[in-house]
Structure formats: C-alpha cells, structure tokens
Scaffold this motif. Structure first.
Motif, PDB file in Angstrom:
ATOM      1  N   ARG A 183       0.813  -1.215   0.000  1.00 54.44           N
ATOM      2  CA  ARG A 183       0.000   0.000   0.000  1.00 54.44           C
ATOM      3  C   ARG A 183       0.849   1.268   0.000  1.00 54.44           C
ATOM      4  O   ARG A 183       0.439   2.301  -0.511  1.00 54.44           O
ATOM      5  N   GLU A 184       2.024   1.198   0.613  1.00 48.16           N
ATOM      6  CA  GLU A 184       2.913   2.359   0.643  1.00 48.16           C
ATOM      7  C   GLU A 184       4.262   1.940   0.085  1.00 48.16           C
ATOM      8  O   GLU A 184       4.835   0.932   0.518  1.00 48.16           O
ATOM      9  N   ARG A 185       4.751   2.689  -0.867  1.00 53.95           N
ATOM     10  CA  ARG A 185       6.039   2.354  -1.486  1.00 53.95           C
ATOM     11  C   ARG A 185       7.216   3.049  -0.815  1.00 53.95           C
ATOM     12  O   ARG A 185       8.368   2.755  -1.130  1.00 53.95           O
ATOM     13  N   SER A 186       6.939   3.941   0.089  1.00 57.33           N
ATOM     14  CA  SER A 186       8.018   4.612   0.815  1.00 57.33           C
ATOM     15  C   SER A 186       7.471   5.125   2.146  1.00 57.33           C
ATOM     16  O   SER A 186       6.259   5.312   2.310  1.00 57.33           O
ATOM     17  N   LEU A 196      10.521   0.810  -1.341  1.00 57.65           N
ATOM     18  CA  LEU A 196      10.198  -0.555  -1.748  1.00 57.65           C
ATOM     19  C   LEU A 196      10.193  -0.691  -3.264  1.00 57.65           C
ATOM     20  O   LEU A 196       9.811   0.234  -3.989  1.00 57.65           O
ATOM     21  N   LEU A 197      10.577  -1.895  -3.738  1.00 58.81           N
ATOM     22  CA  LEU A 197      10.524  -2.242  -5.160  1.00 58.81           C
ATOM     23  C   LEU A 197       9.873  -3.612  -5.285  1.00 58.81           C
ATOM     24  O   LEU A 197      10.252  -4.552  -4.579  1.00 58.81           O
ATOM     25  N   LYS A 385      19.499   7.951  -4.168  1.00 60.98           N
ATOM     26  CA  LYS A 385      18.802   7.608  -2.936  1.00 60.98           C
ATOM     27  C   LYS A 385      17.396   7.097  -3.266  1.00 60.98           C
ATOM     28  O   LYS A 385      16.829   7.393  -4.304  1.00 60.98           O
ATOM     29  N   GLY A 386      16.811   6.345  -2.337  1.00 57.89           N
ATOM     30  CA  GLY A 386      15.407   5.970  -2.414  1.00 57.89           C
ATOM     31  C   GLY A 386      15.011   5.302  -3.722  1.00 57.89           C
ATOM     32  O   GLY A 386      15.715   4.458  -4.270  1.00 57.89           O
ATOM     33  N   HIS A 387      13.849   5.712  -4.225  1.00 57.35           N
ATOM     34  CA  HIS A 387      13.315   5.093  -5.437  1.00 57.35           C
ATOM     35  C   HIS A 387      14.200   5.294  -6.668  1.00 57.35           C
ATOM     36  O   HIS A 387      14.291   4.371  -7.500  1.00 57.35           O
ATOM     37  N   PRO A 388      14.844   6.437  -6.856  1.00 60.61           N
ATOM     38  CA  PRO A 388      15.758   6.535  -8.002  1.00 60.61           C
ATOM     39  C   PRO A 388      16.842   5.455  -7.987  1.00 60.61           C
ATOM     40  O   PRO A 388      17.193   4.902  -9.043  1.00 60.61           O
ATOM     41  N   LEU A 414      16.628   0.517   3.062  1.00 57.13           N
ATOM     42  CA  LEU A 414      16.540   1.236   4.336  1.00 57.13           C
ATOM     43  C   LEU A 414      17.732   2.167   4.428  1.00 57.13           C
ATOM     44  O   LEU A 414      18.884   1.732   4.378  1.00 57.13           O
ATOM     45  N   GLU A 415      17.479   3.468   4.551  1.00 49.95           N
ATOM     46  CA  GLU A 415      18.553   4.464   4.585  1.00 49.95           C
ATOM     47  C   GLU A 415      18.443   5.313   5.858  1.00 49.95           C
ATOM     48  O   GLU A 415      17.341   5.726   6.246  1.00 49.95           O
ATOM     49  N   ILE A 416      19.581   5.531   6.485  1.00 49.11           N
ATOM     50  CA  ILE A 416      19.666   6.444   7.626  1.00 49.11           C
ATOM     51  C   ILE A 416      20.237   7.758   7.116  1.00 49.11           C
ATOM     52  O   ILE A 416      21.341   7.787   6.556  1.00 49.11           O
ATOM     53  N   ARG A 417      19.486   8.802   7.244  1.00 43.00           N
ATOM     54  CA  ARG A 417      19.921  10.089   6.698  1.00 43.00           C
ATOM     55  C   ARG A 417      21.241  10.517   7.325  1.00 43.00           C
ATOM     56  O   ARG A 417      21.520  10.245   8.507  1.00 43.00           O
ATOM     57  N   GLU A 418      22.042  11.170   6.522  1.00 44.39           N
ATOM     58  CA  GLU A 418      23.392  11.557   6.966  1.00 44.39           C
ATOM     59  C   GLU A 418      23.354  12.557   8.109  1.00 44.39           C
ATOM     60  O   GLU A 418      24.290  12.625   8.912  1.00 44.39           O
ATOM     61  N   ASP A 419      22.267  13.353   8.196  1.00 44.03           N
ATOM     62  CA  ASP A 419      22.185  14.361   9.262  1.00 44.03           C
ATOM     63  C   ASP A 419      21.454  13.820  10.493  1.00 44.03           C
ATOM     64  O   ASP A 419      21.045  14.580  11.384  1.00 44.03           O
ATOM     65  N   ALA A 420      21.282  12.496  10.544  1.00 45.57           N
ATOM     66  CA  ALA A 420      20.533  11.901  11.661  1.00 45.57           C
ATOM     67  C   ALA A 420      21.296  12.071  12.970  1.00 45.57           C
ATOM     68  O   ALA A 420      22.507  11.897  13.037  1.00 45.57           O
ATOM     69  N   GLN A 421      20.544  12.377  14.017  1.00 48.46           N
ATOM     70  CA  GLN A 421      21.094  12.434  15.368  1.00 48.46           C
ATOM     71  C   GLN A 421      20.495  11.266  16.153  1.00 48.46           C
ATOM     72  O   GLN A 421      19.388  11.345  16.670  1.00 48.46           O
ATOM     73  N   LEU A 422      21.226  10.162  16.193  1.00 49.38           N
ATOM     74  CA  LEU A 422      20.722   8.951  16.812  1.00 49.38           C
ATOM     75  C   LEU A 422      21.125   8.895  18.276  1.00 49.38           C
ATOM     76  O   LEU A 422      22.164   9.421  18.683  1.00 49.38           O
TER      77      LEU A 422
END
Length: 430
Positions: A183-186, A196-197, A385-388, A414-422
């Motif tokens: 139902r959701e591709r992203s 998702l693909l 990134k992502g769908h591209p 599954l991608e963790i954004r580079e600016d993520a503050q985990l």
C-alpha cells in the motif's frame, strides 16, 4: 476423335457411390453422354459444357469437385482452361482430369505444370475411367478430412484464444490487486527512510515487501519470496500479507508488540510462520524471508534471515558487508534453524534487502549477476537515494539479462539520513 468406349453396363460399382458435383467439358455430345452416364452412376451430379469459356463461368458459379475436360476445345484449349481454373478462388480443392489422345511426354509435362491432376486417354474405357474417378475420390476425401480437421482446429484455437484473453484480463486485474498489497512504497520514520521495489516477472508473482510502524520508536520491515511463480505463489503471498498488514487484529508481529510479549521478536515471528505452513496449509510451497525491527531513534536493527539472500549493508564510507549466515526457509522443516542478526546502523548507512531475482539474474549465456554484480550496482549508484536508486538497480538488472528476466525481483532499501542524530547505544555489528 473416336467415341468413348462406354456403356451403362460397365457401371457395376454402385456401392461406392459419392455425392459430388462433376463438370464435364467436351464439345462432342457423343463423347460427353457416355462419360456423364458413368459419373452419374457413381453418384455424381454432372454439369456439361461444350467450351472452355462456358466451363470457367460454371466453375465460378458452381465450384465443381471434379472436372473432366477434353484437351481439344473450341476457343481456349483444355490446357488453358486448366490454368485458368487453378487461378480461381476456392474453399476446397478441385480435381482436374484432362482427356487426351496424345501420349507425348512434353505435352503431359505441360499439363502437369498447368495443374492437371491426371490424364485419361481417349477413347475412354469404362474401367479406366472408374479407376481415375476412384483415385480422384481418394484425394478429395483426404482433402475433405483435412479441411474438417482444420475447421475443428481453428474452432479450438478460437476458443483457446478467447480463454487466453479472459485469463490475461484476470491476470491484469490480479496484478493490480497484488500491487495493492504494497500500500505504501516509501515511508519516513524519524531519520530513517524506507523505499520498496516489487517487479513480478509475469503478471503476478511470489514476492512481497513492506513495512509497518510497531510503536513510536520501532518499525517492522519484511521481504518474502514464495517458491515458484504464478497464481499459486501469488495466492500464498496474499495470505501471508494478511499476517503482516498494518491492522492490529491481523498483524502477528504488531499484535505481539502491543501486548509487550517476547513473541514480537523476528525469530519468534519466523517460527510462527513455519508452524502455520506445516500445520495449517496443505501445500508444497515454502518461502524465504527477512523480517527486521528497526529502532529508528537509536539505529539498532534486529533481523531474522530464513533462507533469504543476505542483506547488504553499505556504510557511509562506501564499504559493503553481506550480513547473515543464511538460515533455513520457512515451511520445510519442523525444527528449522533461522539466523538472527543484530546490527547498528549509523548516519549515512543504507541496507538493501533484495530477492534472489537480482543476484540470480543471468545473461543469455548463463552467467549470473551474483553478489559481486550487486556490489557493483551499489557502488555505481552510491549517489542515488530511495526510489531513483531502486529504479536504476532494476534497469541495470534488466540490461544485464538483455530483457530476458525469468524471476520476480523485489527489494527494500533502508537508509539512515546523513544528518541523523541517533541515540548512542553500544554498537553491535556482524
């Protein structure tokens, strides 16, 4: 030309009568009448003509099965008449016998080239005429049988085409329904992004990918590949999707998570599906699976690998790691061993979970893409990134196969954004 050597008493073969139309072309009535009598005695309806021009008109109007024509006719010759006769449009074969007084080899060759089937010497002898008619009848009977068989085959082919068209329509609708299972591709969860693909090799397939939120910090991610292709695999995929949907009263993992029990773990979910396949489903099918839980606040990822291809972790620095030991497929063994994996994702990292339709994609000469080819795709498309990225990967696989892809392909990125503050936790990786 001598009169035909025929009499009605020669017609003693009435048990072999047929019901066909014969055209007798002869300008001399004394020759025509005895021959016509023999033909009628054999059951033919006989039409008589004295010239080639008139005979051609009759052929157009009546379509005779058997034509007997004298070579020497007023106007066009019997040979020219035969040539014109062969050019007429017909739905069935017409057998042509040329009556001749010559045995000249060149003349006979010319007749054969013009389309003559047989020759009959004049004066006509009854038994010889009957033998020629019998030979003609065998040919015409075979032609009738072939035409009837062709008609039946064409009718069967038309029915098959109609059935195939109906199946194609149903499969197109089934494809829409199956694509609707995803139902959701992203999705974006904190600093984590999921894409998702899903590309069946045919109208429908046995792959399934998806994700669902578990609570405010965790998200479930899954990738399944049912054995086989087509309708059987698609039906099992649809049934499995019910247990992994976002509905809390149907989703096994979500229901367990809400209760706070240990059964929410990826390994426990794989064992649940294994028991369900062995105890509740009367099928020889099985499936491979990756099910992962991501804490998008901390980047901690827990996975179970059940026979599915190794997830590929690409770190922010470009290095690539193939995770897991493989594990056993779901629905084969009563006490399977699944591989449970824990890994810490960091900003800039991405994880690719792909079906074997990618790594087992082959060139026309049988060379597989393999893990090395998949790594090359990851490195070449590192800037996407992502769908591209997923679309570029799918295009690369199609080009590698020269468009002859034989298996479904599916993937979760599954991608963790580079600016993520985990939230920092002790790092665990394998």
């Amino acid at each position: 030309m001598k009169a035909a050597n025929l009499s009605l008493s020669d017609q003693d073969d009435s048990q072999h009568k047929v019901h066909r139309l014969a055209l007798l072309v002869e300008d001399n009535p004394d020759h025509r009448l005895p021959i016509a009598a023999v033909l009628e005695g054999r059951g033919y309806t006989v039409v008589q003509s004295a010239s080639g021009e008139d005979a051609l008109r009759l052929c157009r109007d009546l379509t005779p099965d058997l034509v007997l024509s004298d070579w020497d006719l007023p106007g066009i010759s019997g040979l020219e008449f035969c040539q014109a006769f062969r050019k007429l449009e017909r739905s069935s074969y017409g057998y042509f016998v040329l009556l001749t007084t010559t045995g000249d080899r060149q003349a006979l060759d010319a007749g054969l080239q013009a389309g003559v089937d047989d020759f009959l010497s004049m004066p006509v002898v009854a038994q010889e005429l009957l033998a020629r008619i019998a030979a003609a009848e065998r040919i015409l009977r075979v032609e009738d049988e072939l035409r009837a068989s062709n008609t039946q085959l064409q009718q069967a082919l038309d029915q098959l085409n109609e059935t195939q068209a109906a199946i194609e329509r149903d499969l197109r609708e089934a494809r829409k329904l199956q694509q609707g299972l995803v139902r959701e591709r992203s999705g974006r969860f904190g600093k984590a992004e999921i894409s998702l693909l899903l590309r069946p090799a045919g109208h429908i397939g046995g792959d399934l990918v998806g994700f669902f939120p578990i609570n405010s910090e965790r998200v479930g991610i899954y990738a399944l590949d049912v054995s086989g292709h087509g309708v059987t695999a698609a039906l099992l995929t649809a049934q499995l999707s019910v247990h992994l949907s976002g509905s809390s009263d149907q989703n096994v993992a979500l229901r367990g998570a809400q209760s706070g029990g240990e059964a929410v773990g990826p390994g426990a979910l794989a064992r649940f599906f294994n028991n369900m396949m062995l105890e509740e489903m009367n099928t020889d099918s099985y499936f491979t699976m990756i099910f992962a839980e991501l804490n998008h606040s901390t980047g901690a990822l827990s996975m179970v690998q059940a026979g599915h291809p190794h997830p590929v972790l690409q770190r922010a620095d470009g290095s690539i790691i193939h995770l897991g030991q493989g594990g056993m497929p779901v629905g084969v063994f009563e006490n399977p061993v699944f591989d449970e994996i824990e890994v810490q994702l960091l900003p800039g990292d991405r994880l690719l979970i792909a079906s074997d339709g990618l790594t087992e994609a082959t060139t026309p000469n049988g060379q597989q893409l393999g893990n090395e080819g998949l790594e090359a795709i990851l490195r070449t498309n590192a800037f996407l990134k992502g769908h591209p990225f997923l679309e570029s990967m799918a295009w690369s696989v199609s080009e590698y196969c020269r468009g002859e892809r034989q298996d479904d392909i599916s993937a979760v990125l599954l991608e963790i954004r580079e600016d993520a503050q985990l939230v920092r936790l002790p790092r665990k990786s394998r």
